[in-house]
Scaffold this active site. Structure first.
Site, PDB file in Angstrom:
ATOM      1  N   LYS A  27       0.892  -1.170  -0.118  1.00 50.95           N
ATOM      2  CA  LYS A  27      -0.021  -0.049  -0.075  1.00 50.95           C
ATOM      3  C   LYS A  27       0.995   1.185  -0.055  1.00 50.95           C
ATOM      4  O   LYS A  27       1.585   1.525   0.912  1.00 50.95           O
ATOM      5  CB  LYS A  27      -0.863   0.088   1.333  1.00 50.95           C
ATOM      6  CG  LYS A  27      -1.908  -1.187   1.196  1.00 50.95           C
ATOM      7  CD  LYS A  27      -2.708  -1.060   2.609  1.00 50.95           C
ATOM      8  CE  LYS A  27      -3.777  -2.404   2.490  1.00 50.95           C
ATOM      9  NZ  LYS A  27      -4.383  -2.311   3.967  1.00 50.95           N
TER      10      LYS A  27
ATOM     11  N   LYS B 131      -4.831   6.730   2.769  1.00 50.52           N
ATOM     12  CA  LYS B 131      -5.605   6.309   4.317  1.00 50.52           C
ATOM     13  C   LYS B 131      -4.399   6.416   5.186  1.00 50.52           C
ATOM     14  O   LYS B 131      -4.761   6.603   6.461  1.00 50.52           O
ATOM     15  CB  LYS B 131      -6.041   5.058   4.176  1.00 50.52           C
ATOM     16  CG  LYS B 131      -5.603   3.634   3.919  1.00 50.52           C
ATOM     17  CD  LYS B 131      -4.882   3.095   5.173  1.00 50.52           C
ATOM     18  CE  LYS B 131      -3.909   2.053   4.581  1.00 50.52           C
ATOM     19  NZ  LYS B 131      -3.476   1.445   5.980  1.00 50.52           N
TER      20      LYS B 131
ATOM     21  N   ASP C 270     -10.784   0.401   5.093  1.00 47.90           N
ATOM     22  CA  ASP C 270      -9.357   0.678   5.317  1.00 47.90           C
ATOM     23  C   ASP C 270      -8.968   1.942   6.062  1.00 47.90           C
ATOM     24  O   ASP C 270      -8.167   1.831   7.141  1.00 47.90           O
ATOM     25  CB  ASP C 270      -8.374   0.573   4.212  1.00 47.90           C
ATOM     26  CG  ASP C 270      -7.234  -0.119   4.460  1.00 47.90           C
ATOM     27  OD1 ASP C 270      -6.702  -0.275   5.447  1.00 47.90           O
ATOM     28  OD2 ASP C 270      -6.142  -0.308   3.583  1.00 47.90           O
TER      29      ASP C 270
ATOM     30  N   SER D 130      -2.276   0.206  14.290  1.00 50.48           N
ATOM     31  CA  SER D 130      -1.806   0.910  12.847  1.00 50.48           C
ATOM     32  C   SER D 130      -0.643   1.639  13.425  1.00 50.48           C
ATOM     33  O   SER D 130      -0.560   2.493  14.157  1.00 50.48           O
ATOM     34  CB  SER D 130      -2.910   1.856  12.571  1.00 50.48           C
ATOM     35  OG  SER D 130      -2.281   2.848  11.616  1.00 50.48           O
TER      36      SER D 130
END
Length: 336
Positions: A111, A196, A249, A259
């Site tokens: 990502k 994100k 997400d 996270s």
């Protein structure tokens, strides 16, 4: 089980997420090879049959085999899943390019955006490999530990090739724990997974400063609007950002301390420097790098992204957290 389902897969990248995906594939009954770039560490994984550095106490399924030889890792399979930090994505593609044959298919769960350019990883892959290989991306709300533990998880899969998408969905999908949704919007799926990370840093900064749940929710909501605007400028489908690779997400990454991006933001909001925060986390914080790339991409596309811009100002231009908050709260009144 047909040959389509039982064909082996190689996962390139033995960090927490790559290992978790390899475990999930192997648990689903597929022969899975896990490769990492440090042979001595791969030897430890092979001996201990678990990745104690990232996923302690989660044993490898019998179908998971450690492969430290990249040539063999590529030669043994048709399908390759790349799970490495975005800043080495191009390097890995360059490494495997001479090892590929016409039958190979490439998927990634990385990502991010290309370092210093802000380009989508699909663009990078096509530039390095050409257009002869089917490409796919896997993205969505997945923490590595929960995935490796077999806890319920859902994710989005998008591909340039419908047959590749269908076959990988059937291979990865497990009705007991791992649900895979197909999405034909590769641009949106990639973009949601990258931006994100930046918004999650913002949510962490807000919480680190003690601004509370209202402010966090506002950041998530306006962050989603920024992602959607950028996506529209690139031709993404707006519906993608309401799905697993978008809202799903984003919410996960902004609200749970598993996270790294959120934890990084928390530390910044509490007064630590970026260097101190990254050292304490001890793993790659994709959002730190993605912030610069997202800002560059927004500038290139002429898209207003005030949250991304303010986080960029803080990380790369020396602006402090209090002034970032003041800038965002002091913006002119406008419609939603």
């Amino acid at each position: 089980m047909s040959e389509m389902y039982s064909a082996p897969v190689t996962v390139l990248g033995a960090g927490s997420y790559g290992t978790a995906l390899a475990i999930a594939l192997a648990r689903n009954g597929h022969k899975t090879y896990l490769w990492g770039h440090q042979p001595e560490k791969m030897a430890v994984l092979a001996t201990e049959r678990m990745n104690n550095a990232f996923l302690p106490d989660i044993a490898f399924p019998d179908a998971l085999e450690i492969e430290s030889d990249l040539v063999q890792a590529i030669a043994k399979v048709r399908d390759i899943l790349i799970v490495v930090p975005s800043h080495v994505f191009a390097d890995v593609l360059t490494q495997i390019k001479p090892l590929l044959n016409a039958h190979h298919r490439i998927m990634w769960a990385t990502k991010g955006l290309e370092r210093n350019t802000g380009r989508l990883l699909q663009t990078v892959a096509q530039e390095i490999l050409g257009n002869q290989y089917p490409l796919a991306v896997l993205s969505g709300p997945t923490f590595a530990k929960e995935l490796a533990q077999g806890l319920p998880t859902a994710i989005a899969l998008s591909s340039t090739d419908s047959q590749f998408a269908d076959e990988m969905q059937q291979r990865i999908h497990c009705s007991k724990a791992f649900r895979v949704y197909l999405n034909n919007d590769m641009i949106g799926v990639q973009l949601g997974g990258a931006i994100k990370n930046v918004i999650a840093i913002g949510a962490g900064i807000s919480d680190g400063m003690g601004f509370g749940a209202n402010a966090r929710t506002a950041l998530i909501t306006r962050g989603l609007a920024e992602i959607s605007r950028l996506g529209a400028s690139l031709g993404a489908n707006s519906n993608t950002f309401m799905g697993m690779a978008g809202l799903g997400d984003l919410v996960l990454t902004c609200t749970d301390n598993q996270s790294r991006n959120r934890r990084f933001g928390l530390m910044l909001g509490q007064g630590k420097s970026a260097e101190e925060a990254m050292a304490e986390i001890g793993q790659v914080v994709e959002g730190f790098y993605n912030t610069k790339e997202a800002y560059l991409l927004a500038q290139t596309q002429g898209v207003e992204m005030p949250i991304v811009e303010q986080i960029y100002q803080m990380l790369f231009c020396g602006k402090n957290a209090h002034d970032v908050a003041t800038s965002l709260l002091g913006r002119e009144r406008k419609g939603e």
